[in-house]
Design a protein around this motif. Structure first.
Motif, mmCIF file in Angstrom:
data_model
loop_
_atom_site.group_PDB
_atom_site.id
_atom_site.type_symbol
_atom_site.label_atom_id
_atom_site.label_comp_id
_atom_site.label_asym_id
_atom_site.label_seq_id
_atom_site.Cartn_x
_atom_site.Cartn_y
_atom_site.Cartn_z
ATOM 1 N N MET A 129 1.007 -1.244 0.125
ATOM 2 C CA MET A 129 -0.136 0.087 0.051
ATOM 3 C C MET A 129 0.892 1.372 -0.122
ATOM 4 N N ILE A 130 0.330 2.179 -0.335
ATOM 5 C CA ILE A 130 0.937 3.724 -0.435
ATOM 6 C C ILE A 130 0.103 4.674 0.261
ATOM 7 N N LEU A 131 0.611 5.517 1.150
ATOM 8 C CA LEU A 131 -0.162 6.412 1.863
ATOM 9 C C LEU A 131 0.357 7.771 1.373
ATOM 10 N N ILE A 132 -0.134 8.759 0.716
ATOM 11 C CA ILE A 132 0.003 9.890 0.140
ATOM 12 C C ILE A 132 -0.279 11.061 1.142
ATOM 13 N N GLY A 133 0.464 11.873 1.552
ATOM 14 C CA GLY A 133 0.404 12.905 2.439
ATOM 15 C C GLY A 133 1.261 13.189 3.477
ATOM 16 N N GLN A 134 1.517 14.347 4.192
ATOM 17 C CA GLN A 134 2.260 14.563 5.191
ATOM 18 C C GLN A 134 1.748 14.406 6.502
ATOM 19 N N TYR A 135 2.633 13.943 7.465
ATOM 20 C CA TYR A 135 2.252 13.433 8.679
ATOM 21 C C TYR A 135 1.829 14.737 9.669
ATOM 22 N N ASP A 136 2.021 15.853 8.979
ATOM 23 C CA ASP A 136 1.538 16.889 9.947
ATOM 24 C C ASP A 136 0.107 17.151 9.806
ATOM 25 N N SER A 137 -0.405 16.661 8.740
ATOM 26 C CA SER A 137 -1.935 16.711 8.390
ATOM 27 C C SER A 137 -2.705 15.612 9.436
ATOM 28 N N PRO A 138 -3.591 15.987 10.424
ATOM 29 C CA PRO A 138 -4.233 15.263 11.264
ATOM 30 C C PRO A 138 -4.893 14.189 10.442
ATOM 31 N N PHE A 139 -5.467 14.310 9.378
ATOM 32 C CA PHE A 139 -6.240 13.311 8.714
ATOM 33 C C PHE A 139 -5.289 12.196 7.998
ATOM 34 N N ARG A 147 -3.804 10.267 11.147
ATOM 35 C CA ARG A 147 -4.688 9.216 11.995
ATOM 36 C C ARG A 147 -4.800 7.907 11.026
ATOM 37 N N VAL A 148 -4.650 8.037 9.810
ATOM 38 C CA VAL A 148 -4.302 6.892 8.813
ATOM 39 C C VAL A 148 -3.271 6.106 9.123
ATOM 40 N N ALA A 149 -2.231 6.880 9.271
ATOM 41 C CA ALA A 149 -0.978 6.288 9.519
ATOM 42 C C ALA A 149 -0.813 5.464 10.794
ATOM 43 N N VAL A 150 -1.521 6.387 12.027
ATOM 44 C CA VAL A 150 -1.483 5.464 13.431
ATOM 45 C C VAL A 150 -2.020 4.350 13.370
ATOM 46 N N ALA A 151 -3.269 4.148 12.333
ATOM 47 C CA ALA A 151 -4.156 2.988 12.315
ATOM 48 C C ALA A 151 -3.277 1.916 11.571
ATOM 49 N N LEU A 152 -2.481 2.221 10.578
ATOM 50 C CA LEU A 152 -1.990 1.264 9.769
ATOM 51 C C LEU A 152 -0.451 0.762 10.850
ATOM 52 N N TYR A 164 3.364 -0.187 4.458
ATOM 53 C CA TYR A 164 2.995 0.752 3.306
ATOM 54 C C TYR A 164 4.242 1.613 3.154
ATOM 55 N N GLU A 165 4.166 2.164 1.905
ATOM 56 C CA GLU A 165 5.261 3.035 1.410
ATOM 57 C C GLU A 165 4.496 4.551 1.989
ATOM 58 N N HIS A 166 5.382 5.312 2.405
ATOM 59 C CA HIS A 166 4.872 6.775 2.512
ATOM 60 C C HIS A 166 5.393 7.669 1.459
ATOM 61 N N ARG A 167 4.628 8.502 0.928
ATOM 62 C CA ARG A 167 5.011 9.388 -0.065
ATOM 63 C C ARG A 167 4.339 10.711 0.554
ATOM 64 N N PRO A 168 5.373 11.713 1.120
ATOM 65 C CA PRO A 168 4.952 12.630 1.959
ATOM 66 C C PRO A 168 4.773 14.030 1.109
ATOM 67 N N TRP A 169 3.876 13.852 -0.006
ATOM 68 C CA TRP A 169 3.417 14.728 -0.977
ATOM 69 C C TRP A 169 2.715 16.184 -0.107
ATOM 70 N N SER A 170 3.150 17.129 -0.489
ATOM 71 C CA SER A 170 2.318 18.301 -0.289
ATOM 72 C C SER A 170 1.197 18.720 -1.049
ATOM 73 N N VAL A 171 0.175 19.240 -0.554
ATOM 74 C CA VAL A 171 -1.210 19.512 -1.151
ATOM 75 C C VAL A 171 -0.901 20.705 -2.184
ATOM 76 N N TRP A 172 0.450 21.477 -1.748
ATOM 77 C CA TRP A 172 0.554 22.681 -2.720
ATOM 78 C C TRP A 172 1.814 22.110 -3.584
ATOM 79 N N ALA A 173 2.804 22.036 -3.093
ATOM 80 C CA ALA A 173 4.061 21.794 -4.079
ATOM 81 C C ALA A 173 3.742 20.517 -4.800
ATOM 82 N N ASN A 174 3.045 19.372 -4.466
ATOM 83 C CA ASN A 174 2.953 18.136 -5.268
ATOM 84 C C ASN A 174 1.461 18.008 -5.765
ATOM 85 N N ALA A 175 0.899 19.055 -5.721
ATOM 86 C CA ALA A 175 -0.748 19.073 -6.051
ATOM 87 C C ALA A 175 -0.854 18.129 -7.259
#
Length: 209
Positions: free
Chosen positions: A1-11, A14-19, A26-37
């Motif tokens: 699985m791949i989790l997209i998003g940075q851990y400073d997002s509470p949303f 919460r998914v990462a904690v459950a995983l 899972y592979e973590h891709r810490p993409w920014s909603v701005w820089a990596n939109a």
């Protein structure tokens, strides 16, 4: 699985904690909603996170829907909310309140980041602050009344959602959370943050647009 998003997002967090809790790789891709939109848009045209890409390539969006899918994947004995009944309704309600005030905290943050002082809407700022504060007051009363280590008696999505939202609020708007005024929530957050599954997925808040 791949989790997209940075851990400073509470949303995302919460998914990462459950995983982490379920021991799901899972592979973590810490993409920014701005820089990596535009990279995010390949998986979610809303350009929002989290996105969880399953092993068969399906892109799941929106944290509550992702967590529901994870509960289904691990089965009812390991799920962090039961499939039906009073405990599920109670847990979903707490999650909705926690993610709701987190969403308002995000809106308030962007109001400050994207608008200069004289361009900010005082009406919108006051509304967000009121919504956050009154929701915290309600959650404080309910957490104090329940007692115990965890909100529903056993570790659940409710615990995760509240703790992740409180960490974000504390970093984005420290003046809006007074631990002395809301000791039950402060103790809850501290208890959760001390768990290894939380410590494994921490990122200081950073906003760049």
């Amino acid at each position: 699985m791949i989790l997209i998003g940075q851990y400073d997002s509470p949303f995302v967090r919460r998914v990462a904690v459950a995983l982490q809790h379920h021991g799901l790789a899972y592979e973590h891709r810490p993409w920014s909603v701005w820089a990596n939109a535009e990279s995010i848009a390949q998986y979610n045209p809303l350009r929002r996170v989290p996105v969880l890409v399953t092993d068969d390539g399906e892109a799941l969006v929106e944290s509550a829907a992702i967590l529901d899918a994870l509960d289904g994947l691990v089965g009812p004995e390991r799920a962090l909310l039961p499939p039906a009944g009073e405990a599920r309704r109670a847990g979903l309600r707490v999650c909705a309140l926690a993610t709701g005030f987190a969403d308002k905290a995000v809106s308030l943050l962007y109001e400050h980041v994207l608008r200069a002082g004289d361009r900010r809407s005082p009406v919108w700022v006051d509304r967000c602050v009121t919504q956050i504060s009154e929701t915290l007051d309600l959650l404080e009363r309910e957490r104090a009344a329940r007692g115990g280590d965890f909100w529903l008696g056993a570790f659940s999505h409710a615990d995760i959602a509240v703790a992740c939202a409180l960490r974000f609020l504390g970093e984005a708007h420290p003046s809006l959370f007074d631990a002395a005024r809301r000791p039950a929530l402060a103790a809850h957050a501290a208890r959760c943050e001390a768990l290894p599954v939380f410590a494994a997925v921490v990122q200081p808040l950073h906003v760049a647009v």
